[in-house]
Design a protein around this motif. Structure first.
Motif, mmCIF file in Angstrom:
data_model
loop_
_atom_site.group_PDB
_atom_site.id
_atom_site.type_symbol
_atom_site.label_atom_id
_atom_site.label_comp_id
_atom_site.label_asym_id
_atom_site.label_seq_id
_atom_site.Cartn_x
_atom_site.Cartn_y
_atom_site.Cartn_z
ATOM 1 N N ALA A 1 1.075 -1.075 0.223
ATOM 2 C CA ALA A 1 0.417 0.457 -0.038
ATOM 3 C C ALA A 1 0.865 1.265 0.135
ATOM 4 O O ALA A 1 0.356 2.349 -0.721
ATOM 5 C CB ALA A 1 -0.927 0.082 0.982
ATOM 6 N N ARG A 2 1.880 0.830 0.788
ATOM 7 C CA ARG A 2 2.797 2.412 0.675
ATOM 8 C C ARG A 2 3.761 2.548 -0.434
ATOM 9 O O ARG A 2 3.744 3.489 -1.552
ATOM 10 C CB ARG A 2 3.711 2.179 1.586
ATOM 11 C CG ARG A 2 4.354 3.546 2.886
ATOM 12 C CD ARG A 2 6.132 3.039 3.260
ATOM 13 N NE ARG A 2 5.225 2.779 4.417
ATOM 14 C CZ ARG A 2 5.136 4.094 5.139
ATOM 15 N NH1 ARG A 2 4.809 5.606 4.550
ATOM 16 N NH2 ARG A 2 4.025 3.718 6.475
ATOM 17 N N ASP A 3 4.021 1.773 -1.240
ATOM 18 C CA ASP A 3 4.959 1.840 -2.661
ATOM 19 C C ASP A 3 3.997 2.370 -3.544
ATOM 20 O O ASP A 3 4.499 3.558 -4.170
ATOM 21 C CB ASP A 3 5.478 0.525 -2.932
ATOM 22 C CG ASP A 3 6.109 0.579 -3.910
ATOM 23 O OD1 ASP A 3 7.055 1.324 -3.997
ATOM 24 O OD2 ASP A 3 5.819 -0.653 -5.130
ATOM 25 N N ALA A 4 2.385 1.573 -3.480
ATOM 26 C CA ALA A 4 1.409 2.245 -4.145
ATOM 27 C C ALA A 4 0.650 4.049 -4.116
ATOM 28 O O ALA A 4 1.328 4.475 -5.025
ATOM 29 C CB ALA A 4 0.388 1.666 -4.223
ATOM 30 N N ALA A 5 1.075 4.249 -3.143
ATOM 31 C CA ALA A 5 0.291 5.423 -2.385
ATOM 32 C C ALA A 5 1.586 6.503 -2.711
ATOM 33 O O ALA A 5 1.298 7.638 -2.943
ATOM 34 C CB ALA A 5 -0.289 5.128 -0.877
ATOM 35 N N THR A 6 3.228 6.482 -2.065
ATOM 36 C CA THR A 6 3.580 7.647 -1.912
ATOM 37 C C THR A 6 4.761 7.174 -2.361
ATOM 38 O O THR A 6 5.779 8.270 -2.761
ATOM 39 C CB THR A 6 3.799 7.764 -0.269
ATOM 40 O OG1 THR A 6 3.657 6.750 0.723
ATOM 41 C CG2 THR A 6 2.655 8.659 0.121
ATOM 42 N N GLY A 7 4.647 6.070 -2.800
ATOM 43 C CA GLY A 7 6.211 5.645 -3.425
ATOM 44 C C GLY A 7 6.963 5.550 -2.183
ATOM 45 O O GLY A 7 8.866 5.265 -2.809
ATOM 46 N N ASP A 8 7.168 5.511 -0.872
ATOM 47 C CA ASP A 8 8.178 5.844 0.277
ATOM 48 C C ASP A 8 8.145 4.220 0.749
ATOM 49 O O ASP A 8 9.233 4.163 2.359
ATOM 50 C CB ASP A 8 8.133 6.328 0.858
ATOM 51 C CG ASP A 8 6.806 6.591 1.749
ATOM 52 O OD1 ASP A 8 6.192 5.867 1.458
ATOM 53 O OD2 ASP A 8 7.454 7.348 2.630
ATOM 54 N N ASP A 9 7.647 2.817 -0.080
ATOM 55 C CA ASP A 9 8.341 1.931 0.323
ATOM 56 C C ASP A 9 10.033 1.362 0.567
ATOM 57 O O ASP A 9 10.758 1.215 0.298
ATOM 58 C CB ASP A 9 7.590 0.528 -0.365
ATOM 59 C CG ASP A 9 7.981 -0.217 0.271
ATOM 60 O OD1 ASP A 9 8.587 -0.657 1.426
ATOM 61 O OD2 ASP A 9 6.367 -1.266 0.794
ATOM 62 N N GLU A 10 10.664 1.247 2.157
ATOM 63 C CA GLU A 10 11.829 1.274 2.125
ATOM 64 C C GLU A 10 12.671 0.195 1.608
ATOM 65 O O GLU A 10 13.837 0.129 1.263
ATOM 66 C CB GLU A 10 12.210 1.374 3.578
ATOM 67 C CG GLU A 10 12.091 3.033 3.778
ATOM 68 C CD GLU A 10 12.329 3.508 5.801
ATOM 69 O OE1 GLU A 10 13.286 3.442 6.107
ATOM 70 O OE2 GLU A 10 11.495 4.599 6.211
#
Ligand code: FMN
Ligand code: SF4
Ligand code: SF4
Ligand code: FES
Ligand code: FES
Lengths: 225, 541
Positions: free
Chosen positions: A102-111
């Protein structure tokens, strides 16, 4: 020079730091970036993800975020040996990671995913646990979406909630491979004493805790299939 | 200690820890709910459901597995399926491997077959069988009246210099820690004594939980006065005021015996308000572990004593400097403490001379697996493997030896042609394995070493605390792939991948559990060609 400092070299650069300084902090002073997943400069280091391991010449690698510098240490932060083990650690984490973050999709900051891209990891040879052993999704909070499958147990949310905000809600629950994060006595987040301050989702490095308003949610509640 | 002891008492009283019980406890103590959940879910003694009236815990680990544990478990499941009052579960090694296979009925009564289980359920359990060590030779006292004589001499005789003399004598003896790591004991006592801060803390690690290990149980049940005197002397040397015996919960008999011995020691004045001289108190208590092999790791044990989840700490600092509640802490194994009175009585040189093949001292070996007479054998350090097996009646059923694991689940199996190796820390390391905690498991011809090594890896996976990624995830993935392989599904590149996983676990795990979790597996792959062949090594591809 006083007794309270130690001298060492990191990637060949000589430095002198106050005794008790972590290798990670000392490296940063020199402009050397050591990858981290669990560590955050705002928090007490816990040394659980092991991504920050470095070679000090000891029997095994040392997690630089928790390892104090010592006099005469010669630290190597990016030898092939070190990078090889970092790649394997990433492979382990990716094996259980959900298809969609969900983070990658929304804000691109999936560490985690960004680090995997940096390391060029395209193939995971370990058995996939995401399909075999789903950890579940908790959408009971109106503000924060919880995808347990995307949790890498970095303990950032635990420290953020209890040590930074003093809200005292989040813990590790269970043991071993079955460990997951939990709220209060393992109640759904929306029914817990969570005050929706948002600290946990702000510090979470993965798609495990995300803002429901932002996230393009492909999550489905437990038992929906 | 207090919070976990309260939770243990509640678990005991109510049979489980319900949300209501914990909410009430949170109110009374001011502890946040999340903390209680963290503890309840971590320690196996704590139950989250009411559960059945009777519980049968069947050991699934390597020695019991060799003696038919899977079938025993299945038989109990079948037989008791209809009985709603009985729950059958599988658990890790119960520390009674000489009786394998073993089940514990209602946490207390050991049983090795279905009939014994039935009798125990009907309240007619057989009396506990106290295991005597064969050839035990570490008790300097001819009679019980003389017990604690060594400590009294130290206390009443010498001035402060006596403390350093003890350390010198231990250094001269060459005594090394018997808990698994083999750290020189004299040095550890000197570090703790010299560490800044106080009061110093003292802990005896009596958590013995590694499959095949039961020598500490035997020492505690038959020679409790030696372990307690060793602790008192340790407390005196580092100038502690209290000691804690950290005991695994499955050792109920040992707990009773130790508590009785503590009462006796108080009566004799070697514990209590004037134990270290007029007005200089020293006392100790037994702390019952809420369960889990990982608590034997020294820093996990300290976390448990601080009422936290028993997850190992990152080291350094080491407990000798920063231990219980941040204070310098002396921690030794049961057998290590128990050796101290004898060494001081006869001198370090004498202890050295007890070994053979240039190895110092005596060693209690727990011997199990395929031997005719499993048990605890006190042998000179340096005794060869062949000799040890002979003392234990030889290989069972007159078979040939195939392999042996010299020192516990983490120590690699060696082939029979290494049976002339002396039992010694350095010699075993040179031979490619380790003396570990002295849990010797003999394996006869006809056994499947891949199955046994996988059982060891499975034990570590089951007992991983989950704190760090390599151990938590890596042990799980490796065991899954090994189980597939045992079922004949060998994926391409499996051998290579297992070696890589082993390497990453060894290099990056926080504690000894993860560091060794896959070593028995890669060990059999390296030393036994037929195992390597089954896993499809590169050479054979
Ligand atoms: C996973 C793990 C489990 C351990 N379990 C035990 C144990 O049950 N008993 C023990 O004495 N030492 C155990 N140890 C070793 C202890 O950490 C510690 O080294 C030992 O108690 C020190 O005592 P010694 O110097 O007398 O051997 C364990 C170590 C690890 C890594
Ligand atoms: S939910 Fe996020 S922050 Fe919390 S432990 Fe998991 S990955 Fe870390
Ligand atoms: S190596 Fe395993 S047992 Fe040790 S800290 Fe890491 S997860 Fe826990
Ligand atoms: S960043 Fe150091 S262990 Fe996670
Ligand atoms: S009691 Fe079963 S292996 Fe120890």
């Amino acid at each position: 020079m006083s007794n309270d400092t130690v001298k060492l070299t990191i990637d060949g650069q000589a430095t002198e730091v106050p005794a008790g300084t972590s290798i990670w902090d000392a490296a940063r002073e020199l402009g050397i970036d050591i990858p981290v997943l669990c560590h955050s400069t705002r928090m007490r280091p816990v040394g659980v993800c092991r991504m920050c391991v470095v070679d000090t010449g000891a029997r095994n690698l040392q997690a630089s975020c928790v390892r104090p510098c010592e006099d005469g240490m010669e630290v190597d932060t990016r030898s092939e040996k070190v990078e090889k083990h970092r790649r394997m650690l990433l492979e382990m984490l990716l094996a259980d990671y959900p298809e969609d973050s969900a983070r990658d999709a929304a804000t691109g900051d999936d560490e985690l995913l960004n680090m995997a891209r940096d390391y060029g990891i395209t193939e995971v040879r370990l058995r996939d646990g995401a399909s075999g052993r789903p950890q579940g999704v908790d959408l009971s909070s109106p503000v924060i979406a919880v995808d347990h499958q995307a949790c890498i147990l970095c303990d950032r949310c635990v420290r953020g909630c209890n040590e930074l905000q003093h809200n005292d809600v989040i813990t590790r629950s269970g043991k071993g491979y079955g460990t997951r994060i939990a709220f209060d006595l393992n109640t759904p987040m929306g029914e817990s004493t969570c005050v929706s301050c948002g600290e946990c989702m702000a510090v979470c490095p993965t798609g495990a805790l995300t803002n429901r308003a932002l996230a393009d949610l492909k999550l489905e509640p437990l038992g929906s299939d | 200690m207090k919070l976990l002891q309260t939770m243990l008492a509640l678990q005991e009283r109510e049979g489980w820890l319900s949300d209501e019980t914990l909410s009430q406890l949170a109110k009374e103590t001011g502890e946040p709910l999340y903390r209680l959940e963290g503890l309840r879910s971590f320690y196996p003694v704590f139950q989250e459901e009411p559960g059945a009236k009777h519980v049968i815990e069947v050991c699934r680990d390597v020695v019991c597995r060799m003696h038919g544990a899977p079938a025993f478990h299945e038989e109990l499941l079948q037989e008791l399926r209809q009985d709603p009052d009985v729950e059958v579960r599988e658990v890790s090694c119960l520390g009674r491997c000489e009786q394998a296979p073993v089940a514990l009925v209602d946490h207390h009564h050991a049983a090795s077959n279905a009939t014994e289980v039935r009798l125990a359920l009907d309240g007619q359990a057989q009396a506990h069988n106290v295991l005597q060590a064969v050839d035990a030779a570490t008790d300097p006292y001819p009679t019980a009246d003389a017990h604690y004589g060594m400590f009294k001499t130290l206390r009443d005789g010498a001035a402060d210099a006596g403390r350093d003399t003890v350390i010198d004598e231990l250094k001269a003896s060459g005594l090394r820690g018997m808990g698994g790591a083999g750290f020189p004991t004299g040095m550890k006592w000197a570090f703790t004594r010299g560490a800044k801060g106080g009061p110093k803390q003292l802990v005896c690690n009596a958590d013995e939980s590694e499959p095949g290990t039961f020598k500490d149980r035997c020492i505690m049940e038959t020679l409790p006065h030696l372990m307690i005197e060793g602790m008192i002397i340790g407390g005196w040397v580092v100038e502690a005021e209290r000691g804690i015996i950290y005991l695994r919960h499955e050792y109920g008999e040992a707990a009773e015996i130790l508590r009785r011995e503590l009462v006796r020691a108080r009566e004799l004045g070697v514990l209590g308000p004037d134990a270290f001289g007029p007005g200089k108190p020293f006392d100790m208590e037994v702390f019952i572990s809420p369960g889990g092999y990982i608590l034997g790791e020294e820093t996990a044990l300290l976390e448990a004593l601080e009422d936290k989840r028993g997850e190992p700490r990152n080291k350094p600092p080491f407990p000798t400097n920063v231990g219980l509640n941040g204070l310098p802490t002396l921690m030794n194994n049961v057998e290590t403490f128990a050796a101290v009175p004898m060494i001081l009585q006869n001198g370090g040189d004498w202890w050295q001379s007890q070994g053979t093949n240039d190895c110092p001292g005596l060693k209690y070996m727990a011997v199990s697996g395929d031997v005719a007479k499993p048990g605890v054998y006190c042998v000179p350090m340096g005794t060869t493997v062949t000799d040890l097996i002979a003392r234990a009646g030889g290989v069972a059923d007159g078979k040939q030896l195939l392999a042996f694991s010299p020192g516990g689940a983490s120590t690699r199996f060696l082939p029979a042609d290494k049976a002339d190796t002396p039992l010694d820390f350095d010699a075993m390391q040179k031979a490619g394995s380790a003396l570990g905690s002295g849990a010797f498991v003999a394996v006869a011809e006809g056994r499947d070493l891949l199955d046994l090594a996988t059982a060891q890896a499975r034990f570590f996976r089951n007992e991983s605390c989950g704190k760090c990624v390599p151990c938590r995830v890596g042990s799980n993935k490796a065991v899954a792939m090994l189980e597939d392989a045992l079922n004949g599904e060998v994926e391409d590149g499996l051998a290579e991948l297992l070696h890589e996983l082993d390497d990453t676990l060894a290099q990056t795990s926080i504690c000894g559990l993860g560091q060794v979790a896959l070593s028995p597996v890669t060990g059999v792959m390296e030393l036994f060609p037929e195992v390597a062949r089954r896993l499809g090594t590169k050479e054979d591809a």
